[in-house]
Design a protein around this motif. Structure first.
Motif, PDB file in Angstrom:
ATOM      1  N   ILE A  68     -15.892 -17.139  -4.852  1.00 14.99           N
ATOM      2  CA  ILE A  68     -16.603 -17.967  -5.815  1.00 14.99           C
ATOM      3  C   ILE A  68     -18.062 -17.522  -5.883  1.00 14.99           C
ATOM      4  CG2 ILE A  68     -17.328 -20.305  -6.415  1.00 14.99           C
ATOM      5  CD1 ILE A  68     -14.323 -19.839  -6.650  1.00 14.99           C
ATOM      6  N   THR A  69     -18.500 -17.139  -7.089  1.00 13.20           N
ATOM      7  CA  THR A  69     -19.883 -16.705  -7.280  1.00 13.20           C
ATOM      8  C   THR A  69     -20.633 -17.528  -8.310  1.00 13.20           C
ATOM      9  OG1 THR A  69     -19.163 -15.056  -8.911  1.00 13.20           O
ATOM     10  CG2 THR A  69     -19.332 -14.325  -6.611  1.00 13.20           C
ATOM     11  N   GLU A 125     -21.495 -20.763   6.963  1.00 14.51           N
ATOM     12  CA  GLU A 125     -20.121 -21.273   6.959  1.00 14.51           C
ATOM     13  C   GLU A 125     -19.595 -21.393   5.535  1.00 14.51           C
ATOM     14  OE1 GLU A 125     -19.759 -24.238  10.771  1.00 14.51           O
ATOM     15  OE2 GLU A 125     -21.029 -24.878   9.114  1.00 14.51           O
ATOM     16  N   LEU A 126     -20.414 -21.953   4.648  1.00 13.20           N
ATOM     17  CA  LEU A 126     -19.990 -22.156   3.267  1.00 13.20           C
ATOM     18  C   LEU A 126     -19.722 -20.821   2.576  1.00 13.20           C
ATOM     19  CD1 LEU A 126     -19.466 -24.318   1.108  1.00 13.20           C
ATOM     20  CD2 LEU A 126     -21.853 -24.093   0.408  1.00 13.20           C
ATOM     21  N   CYS A 127     -20.592 -19.862   2.788  1.00 16.72           N
ATOM     22  CA  CYS A 127     -20.399 -18.539   2.171  1.00 16.72           C
ATOM     23  C   CYS A 127     -19.111 -17.893   2.664  1.00 16.72           C
ATOM     24  CB  CYS A 127     -21.590 -17.641   2.479  1.00 16.72           C
ATOM     25  SG  CYS A 127     -23.073 -18.080   1.558  1.00 16.72           S
ATOM     26  N   ARG A 128     -18.831 -18.064   3.948  1.00 15.07           N
ATOM     27  CA  ARG A 128     -17.607 -17.496   4.506  1.00 15.07           C
ATOM     28  C   ARG A 128     -16.376 -18.155   3.875  1.00 15.07           C
ATOM     29  NH1 ARG A 128     -19.326 -17.831   9.605  1.00 15.07           N
ATOM     30  NH2 ARG A 128     -17.900 -19.453  10.307  1.00 15.07           N
ATOM     31  N   LEU A 129     -16.456 -19.468   3.695  1.00 11.86           N
ATOM     32  CA  LEU A 129     -15.345 -20.198   3.091  1.00 11.86           C
ATOM     33  C   LEU A 129     -15.166 -19.812   1.628  1.00 11.86           C
ATOM     34  CD1 LEU A 129     -13.242 -22.420   3.783  1.00 11.86           C
ATOM     35  CD2 LEU A 129     -14.874 -24.085   2.885  1.00 11.86           C
ATOM     36  N   LEU A 130     -16.278 -19.701   0.893  1.00 13.66           N
ATOM     37  CA  LEU A 130     -16.213 -19.350  -0.521  1.00 13.66           C
ATOM     38  C   LEU A 130     -15.729 -17.919  -0.717  1.00 13.66           C
ATOM     39  CD1 LEU A 130     -19.453 -21.009  -1.959  1.00 13.66           C
ATOM     40  CD2 LEU A 130     -17.106 -21.860  -2.017  1.00 13.66           C
ATOM     41  N   GLY A 131     -15.921 -17.084   0.297  1.00  8.46           N
ATOM     42  CA  GLY A 131     -15.433 -15.711   0.200  1.00  8.46           C
ATOM     43  C   GLY A 131     -13.916 -15.640   0.147  1.00  8.46           C
ATOM     44  N   GLN A 132     -13.248 -16.692   0.643  1.00  8.59           N
ATOM     45  CA  GLN A 132     -11.783 -16.736   0.618  1.00  8.59           C
ATOM     46  C   GLN A 132     -11.263 -17.752  -0.390  1.00  8.59           C
ATOM     47  OE1 GLN A 132      -9.861 -16.505   4.597  1.00  8.59           O
ATOM     48  NE2 GLN A 132     -11.938 -16.590   5.420  1.00  8.59           N
ATOM     49  N   ALA A 133     -12.179 -18.324  -1.169  1.00 13.52           N
ATOM     50  CA  ALA A 133     -11.788 -19.293  -2.199  1.00 13.52           C
ATOM     51  C   ALA A 133     -11.539 -18.577  -3.516  1.00 13.52           C
ATOM     52  CB  ALA A 133     -12.872 -20.356  -2.357  1.00 13.52           C
ATOM     53  N   ALA A 134     -10.898 -19.269  -4.452  1.00 12.73           N
ATOM     54  CA  ALA A 134     -10.583 -18.666  -5.752  1.00 12.73           C
ATOM     55  C   ALA A 134     -10.651 -19.717  -6.846  1.00 12.73           C
ATOM     56  CB  ALA A 134      -9.192 -18.044  -5.729  1.00 12.73           C
ATOM     57  N   THR A 169      -9.902 -26.743 -14.485  1.00 16.78           N
ATOM     58  CA  THR A 169     -10.527 -25.715 -13.669  1.00 16.78           C
ATOM     59  C   THR A 169     -10.545 -26.228 -12.239  1.00 16.78           C
ATOM     60  OG1 THR A 169     -11.953 -24.998 -15.485  1.00 16.78           O
ATOM     61  CG2 THR A 169     -12.586 -24.322 -13.273  1.00 16.78           C
ATOM     62  N   LEU A 170     -10.041 -25.425 -11.322  1.00 18.20           N
ATOM     63  CA  LEU A 170      -9.957 -25.820  -9.923  1.00 18.20           C
ATOM     64  C   LEU A 170     -10.516 -24.713  -9.040  1.00 18.20           C
ATOM     65  CD1 LEU A 170      -6.797 -26.231 -11.273  1.00 18.20           C
ATOM     66  CD2 LEU A 170      -6.771 -27.858  -9.412  1.00 18.20           C
ATOM     67  N   VAL A 171     -10.813 -25.095  -7.792  1.00 14.39           N
ATOM     68  CA  VAL A 171     -11.131 -24.117  -6.770  1.00 14.39           C
ATOM     69  C   VAL A 171     -10.094 -24.261  -5.670  1.00 14.39           C
ATOM     70  CG1 VAL A 171     -12.796 -23.312  -5.064  1.00 14.39           C
ATOM     71  CG2 VAL A 171     -13.582 -24.147  -7.282  1.00 14.39           C
ATOM     72  N   SER A 172      -9.521 -23.145  -5.271  1.00 17.23           N
ATOM     73  CA  SER A 172      -8.493 -23.102  -4.237  1.00 17.23           C
ATOM     74  C   SER A 172      -9.121 -22.621  -2.933  1.00 17.23           C
ATOM     75  CB  SER A 172      -7.372 -22.155  -4.677  1.00 17.23           C
ATOM     76  OG  SER A 172      -6.544 -21.803  -3.595  1.00 17.23           O
ATOM     77  N   PHE A 173      -8.867 -23.350  -1.833  1.00 17.29           N
ATOM     78  CA  PHE A 173      -9.426 -23.011  -0.530  1.00 17.29           C
ATOM     79  C   PHE A 173      -8.317 -22.679   0.464  1.00 17.29           C
ATOM     80  CE2 PHE A 173     -12.410 -25.918  -2.542  1.00 17.29           C
ATOM     81  CZ  PHE A 173     -13.620 -25.255  -2.386  1.00 17.29           C
ATOM     82  N   SER A 176      -6.588 -23.070   3.772  1.00 17.52           N
ATOM     83  CA  SER A 176      -6.549 -24.165   4.739  1.00 17.52           C
ATOM     84  C   SER A 176      -6.920 -23.706   6.146  1.00 17.52           C
ATOM     85  CB  SER A 176      -5.150 -24.803   4.751  1.00 17.52           C
ATOM     86  OG  SER A 176      -4.851 -25.390   3.507  1.00 17.52           O
ATOM     87  N   GLU A 177      -6.414 -22.559   6.573  1.00 13.35           N
ATOM     88  CA  GLU A 177      -6.704 -22.072   7.919  1.00 13.35           C
ATOM     89  C   GLU A 177      -8.183 -21.748   8.079  1.00 13.35           C
ATOM     90  OE1 GLU A 177      -4.978 -21.971  10.652  1.00 13.35           O
ATOM     91  OE2 GLU A 177      -3.232 -22.862   9.675  1.00 13.35           O
ATOM     92  N   ALA A 178      -8.808 -21.202   7.030  1.00 12.40           N
ATOM     93  CA  ALA A 178     -10.233 -20.888   7.090  1.00 12.40           C
ATOM     94  C   ALA A 178     -11.058 -22.167   7.221  1.00 12.40           C
ATOM     95  CB  ALA A 178     -10.648 -20.114   5.848  1.00 12.40           C
ATOM     96  N   TYR A 179     -10.639 -23.219   6.508  1.00 10.76           N
ATOM     97  CA  TYR A 179     -11.381 -24.483   6.599  1.00 10.76           C
ATOM     98  C   TYR A 179     -11.204 -25.112   7.973  1.00 10.76           C
ATOM     99  CZ  TYR A 179     -13.232 -29.045   5.326  1.00 10.76           C
ATOM    100  OH  TYR A 179     -13.978 -30.200   5.284  1.00 10.76           O
ATOM    101  N   LEU A 180      -9.991 -25.063   8.523  1.00 12.01           N
ATOM    102  CA  LEU A 180      -9.758 -25.603   9.857  1.00 12.01           C
ATOM    103  C   LEU A 180     -10.619 -24.898  10.892  1.00 12.01           C
ATOM    104  CD1 LEU A 180      -5.878 -26.162  10.023  1.00 12.01           C
ATOM    105  CD2 LEU A 180      -7.670 -27.903  10.165  1.00 12.01           C
TER     106      LEU A 180
END
Length: 258
Positions: free
Chosen positions: A2-3, A24-33, A107-111, A113-117
């Motif tokens: 997500i950019t 932490e947020l940047c790392r999570l957003l790097g795996q989000a879509a 419009t959604l953002v997908s995260f 689950s393992e990365a968030y945990l």
């Protein structure tokens, strides 16, 4: 990844992400879509592997279950600024227990689950935020059980109107509808034909009138009488409308399905 700065800002405002540090947020957003869905398009189906959870940025989705007889029952309507499917990662549930379908363009953002945990394991404040969200949803579910336990379809519809109206006059109110009536009927466990008949009956009696995207209550006193509720009933006083005002981040005015 997500950019988009507006989407990133919306994510960061949400309580499930607001306590995360920048790294932490940047790392999570790097795996989000980012995901876009057309109206009536499915995001996932009941039984699909549950490896991700979602935040609705724009639009509405319905979560529904399909019975053995092939009938769909709407379990929840998810609106802008709300997350869903995150509870599954805590219970380690392998598959989605419901299907998710767009009610409108979404419009959604997908995260992941393992990365968030993994983030939660090192962030106690984020864990507390998640617990707070689960507590809110539990209270919402209890209210819903109360509403749906009313056996009479007419009473369920009347209580829905009373709990979601905004008072606009001495004896008038309005319920803004942000979902199709067929979805609302399923949400209230009312057959579509029964829902249509009940609405027509109230229109004929002059209690309500229908307009695009809203139900106008023309006679609050008569509505309370129809629901067998006194005007001074605790929590049901027309001078204290039960419209919810605590909207989630990015959420426009919408009916709360309590």
């Amino acid at each position: 990844m997500i950019t988009d700065p507006q989407i990133k800002a919306c994510i960061h405002k949400h309580h499930l992400f607001s306590t995360l540090g920048e790294e932490e947020l940047c790392r999570l957003l790097g795996q989000a879509a980012k995901i876009t869905l057309a109206a009536h398009e499915n995001l996932f189906y009941q039984g699909d592997l549950a490896k991700r959870f979602y935040l609705v940025i724009q639009g509405h989705l319905q979560l529904y279950r399909t019975s053995l007889q092939g009938q769909d029952k709407v379990i929840e309507v998810v609106r802008e600024g709300r997350t869903f499917a995150e509870a599954l990662m805590f219970s380690r549930q392998a598959s989605y227990p419901v299907s998710a379908q767009a009610v409108s363009h979404c419009t959604l953002v997908s995260f992941d689950s393992e990365a968030y945990l993994a983030m939660l394991r090192g962030n106690p404040d984020a864990c507390i935020a998640v617990m707070a969200e689960m507590s809110v949803r539990l209270r919402k579910d209890i209210n819903e059980v109360e509403l749906l336990s009313v056996q009479n379809a007419q009473s369920r519809l009347l209580l829905f109107l009373l709990r979601n109206m905004q008072k606009i006059g001495d004896n008038q109110g309005r319920v803004e509808l942000d979902i199709p009536k067929r979805v609302l009927a399923s949400r209230l466990s009312i057959q579509p034909e029964t829902f249509s008949r009940l609405m027509k009956k109230m229109v004929t009696e002059g209690i309500i009138s229908e307009s695009r995207g809203a139900i106008d209550i023309n006679d609050l006193a008569k509505l309370y009488t129809s629901a067998n509720l006194p005007l001074a009933n605790q929590g049901m006083n027309p001078s204290e409308p039960l419209i919810r005002s605590n909207k989630a981040p990015c959420q426009q005015i919408a009916i709360e399905m309590v």
